[in-house]
Enzyme design. Structure first.
Site, PDB file in Angstrom:
ATOM      1  N   LEU A  56       0.721  -1.231  -0.075  1.00  0.00           N
ATOM      2  CA  LEU A  56       0.025  -0.057   0.088  1.00  0.00           C
ATOM      3  C   LEU A  56       0.890   1.228   0.093  1.00  0.00           C
ATOM      4  O   LEU A  56       0.378   2.363  -0.473  1.00  0.00           O
ATOM      5  CB  LEU A  56      -1.103   0.054   1.071  1.00  0.00           C
ATOM      6  CG  LEU A  56      -2.052  -1.069   1.188  1.00  0.00           C
ATOM      7  CD1 LEU A  56      -2.721  -0.852   2.542  1.00  0.00           C
ATOM      8  CD2 LEU A  56      -3.053  -0.729   0.145  1.00  0.00           C
ATOM      9  N   GLU A  58       5.263   2.989   1.141  1.00  0.00           N
ATOM     10  CA  GLU A  58       6.499   2.651   1.634  1.00  0.00           C
ATOM     11  C   GLU A  58       7.129   4.124   1.898  1.00  0.00           C
ATOM     12  O   GLU A  58       6.863   5.042   1.202  1.00  0.00           O
ATOM     13  CB  GLU A  58       7.373   1.932   0.643  1.00  0.00           C
ATOM     14  CG  GLU A  58       8.694   1.326   1.147  1.00  0.00           C
ATOM     15  CD  GLU A  58       9.369   0.493   0.278  1.00  0.00           C
ATOM     16  OE1 GLU A  58      10.603   0.503   0.207  1.00  0.00           O
ATOM     17  OE2 GLU A  58       8.758  -0.321  -0.480  1.00  0.00           O
ATOM     18  N   GLY A  59       7.887   4.218   3.178  1.00  0.00           N
ATOM     19  CA  GLY A  59       8.428   5.204   3.579  1.00  0.00           C
ATOM     20  C   GLY A  59       9.957   4.887   3.780  1.00  0.00           C
ATOM     21  O   GLY A  59      10.502   3.873   3.190  1.00  0.00           O
ATOM     22  N   HIS A  60      10.859   5.853   4.403  1.00  0.00           N
ATOM     23  CA  HIS A  60      12.230   5.607   4.628  1.00  0.00           C
ATOM     24  C   HIS A  60      12.414   4.303   5.581  1.00  0.00           C
ATOM     25  O   HIS A  60      13.409   3.777   5.637  1.00  0.00           O
ATOM     26  CB  HIS A  60      13.032   6.851   5.186  1.00  0.00           C
ATOM     27  CG  HIS A  60      12.953   7.988   4.299  1.00  0.00           C
ATOM     28  ND1 HIS A  60      13.826   8.049   3.131  1.00  0.00           N
ATOM     29  CD2 HIS A  60      12.333   9.018   3.816  1.00  0.00           C
ATOM     30  CE1 HIS A  60      13.723   8.935   2.439  1.00  0.00           C
ATOM     31  NE2 HIS A  60      12.664   9.632   2.665  1.00  0.00           N
ATOM     32  N   GLY A  62       9.724   2.534   7.182  1.00  0.00           N
ATOM     33  CA  GLY A  62       8.682   1.344   7.238  1.00  0.00           C
ATOM     34  C   GLY A  62       7.844   0.995   5.792  1.00  0.00           C
ATOM     35  O   GLY A  62       8.106   1.946   4.938  1.00  0.00           O
ATOM     36  N   ASP A 178       2.619  15.698  11.281  1.00  0.00           N
ATOM     37  CA  ASP A 178       2.691  15.198   9.645  1.00  0.00           C
ATOM     38  C   ASP A 178       1.494  15.217   9.113  1.00  0.00           C
ATOM     39  O   ASP A 178       1.158  14.172   8.154  1.00  0.00           O
ATOM     40  CB  ASP A 178       3.438  13.938   9.688  1.00  0.00           C
ATOM     41  CG  ASP A 178       4.016  13.442   8.337  1.00  0.00           C
ATOM     42  OD1 ASP A 178       4.049  14.587   7.432  1.00  0.00           O
ATOM     43  OD2 ASP A 178       4.306  12.153   8.192  1.00  0.00           O
TER      44      ASP A 178
END
Length: 337
Positions: A56, A58-60, A62, A178
């Protein structure tokens, strides 16, 4: 059992007699009494029953996956969003995910994504966060696809819902840090929910603000001046971010009118720390995002009230709910005339 199956119906026992005999059997033989079923914790998900469907996001640090929790193995289980840390970040970021889990456990509001539970990896070291799955994705993805069927009244309704969720968050002494269209999820065409609490911090034991000590990545174009200059985050800092988020909504998250692109036009090309320095200079001089085309002046002025330089001069989320609700009703009435 033999008596129940006697050939002559008249000689079979009545149910009352059967119950009496069973009770007597249980008294004489305690071992045959039914044992209580052990309680099952509904918030503990077993990894073997989580079947991944697709990624779904993706980040730095997780990623979030769509999974089906399917204990029966017949593909009828519930769809859930599963957030986990990448293997390379499990040591350094595990506390952050644990904090996010503890925060979501405390929150229950119709405009905040719902906590479902956790799933422990083998060995009990790493954990996954299980949340409700909202099928339509984020507002950042949803609005460009549905611009023709989403009017100003609906955009204002989304804004009201975001403010209600943020007001609830603030009442529990949390700041999100955020808030942006990418972190507001769409349940259906009428309902949105705030998600991604990875940067959320508690100010329960502080003086009304949170100070950043180690920030690797920051959504700087959504940040208020005090966040950029002193790394301090107040409840009013989230109000500033909401103003930018509302700007995204009014422009239908147009990729040519993102806060980053528009502020880039204001401060010129730069990178790294120089971007923050120029951004702070521009905001100190009173420069703000320009009024979007077709945006009513009253709506834009409400955004401007979110962008007051001094935190204590900014409008509150409670007041925003009142003002936006009035505007929504006004524009709804005009459309029906």
């Amino acid at each position: 059992m033999t008596h129940c199956m006697t050939y002559d119906p008249k000689k079979r026992p009545f149910f009352r007699a059967i119950v009496r005999d069973i009770d007597m059997l249980e008294e004489k033989n305690p071992s045959i009494q039914p044992q209580p079923t052990p309680e099952v914790d509904p918030t503990m998900f077993e990894k073997r029953f989580l079947k991944k469907i697709r990624d779904l996001g993706e980040g730095h640090f997780g990623k979030v996956e769509l999974c089906r929790y399917d204990p029966r193995g017949d593909k009828t289980g519930e769809l859930v969003a599963v957030k986990s840390l990448k293997p390379s970040n499990r040591d350094g970021q595990s506390n952050n995910l644990s904090c996010e889990i503890n925060i979501l456990k405390e929150l229950y509001h119709e405009n905040i994504v719902k906590y479902k539970g956790i799933c422990q990896e083998e060995g009990g070291q790493a954990i996954k966060l299980i949340m409700e799955y909202l099928p339509l994705g984020s507002l950042k993805d949803y609005l460009p696809r549905n611009k023709s069927r989403t009017g100003l009244s609906t955009l204002l309704s989304y804004s009201v819902q975001i403010c209600k969720g943020m007001d609830y968050l603030g009442s529990h002494k949390y700041i999100h840090r955020d808030l942006a269209a990418r972190n507001v999820l769409v349940e259906n065409e009428r309902t949105v929910k705030i998600g991604d609490f990875g940067l959320t911090k508690s100010i329960k034991n502080n003086e009304g603000y949170y100070t950043v000590k180690d920030e690797n990545e920051s959504p700087v174009y959504w940040y208020a001046p005090e966040c950029l200059t002193h790394c301090k985050f107040y409840l009013a800092s989230d109000v500033w971010s909401f103003g930018v988020t509302m700007y995204e909504l009014i422009t239908y998250c147009d990729s040519d009118k993102t806060p980053m692109m528009l502020f880039g036009d204001i401060i010129g090309k730069s990178h790294g720390q120089m971007t923050i320095i120029r951004l702070v200079e521009a905001l100190t001089e009173g420069k703000r995002l320009p009024r979007p085309e077709a945006c009513p002046e009253a709506v834009y002025q409400l955004m401007r009230r979110c962008w007051e330089k001094a935190p204590d001069l900014r409008i509150t989320f409670e007041r925003l709910v009142e003002e936006l609700t009035k505007m929504q009703l006004q524009f709804q009435t005009q459309n029906h005339l």
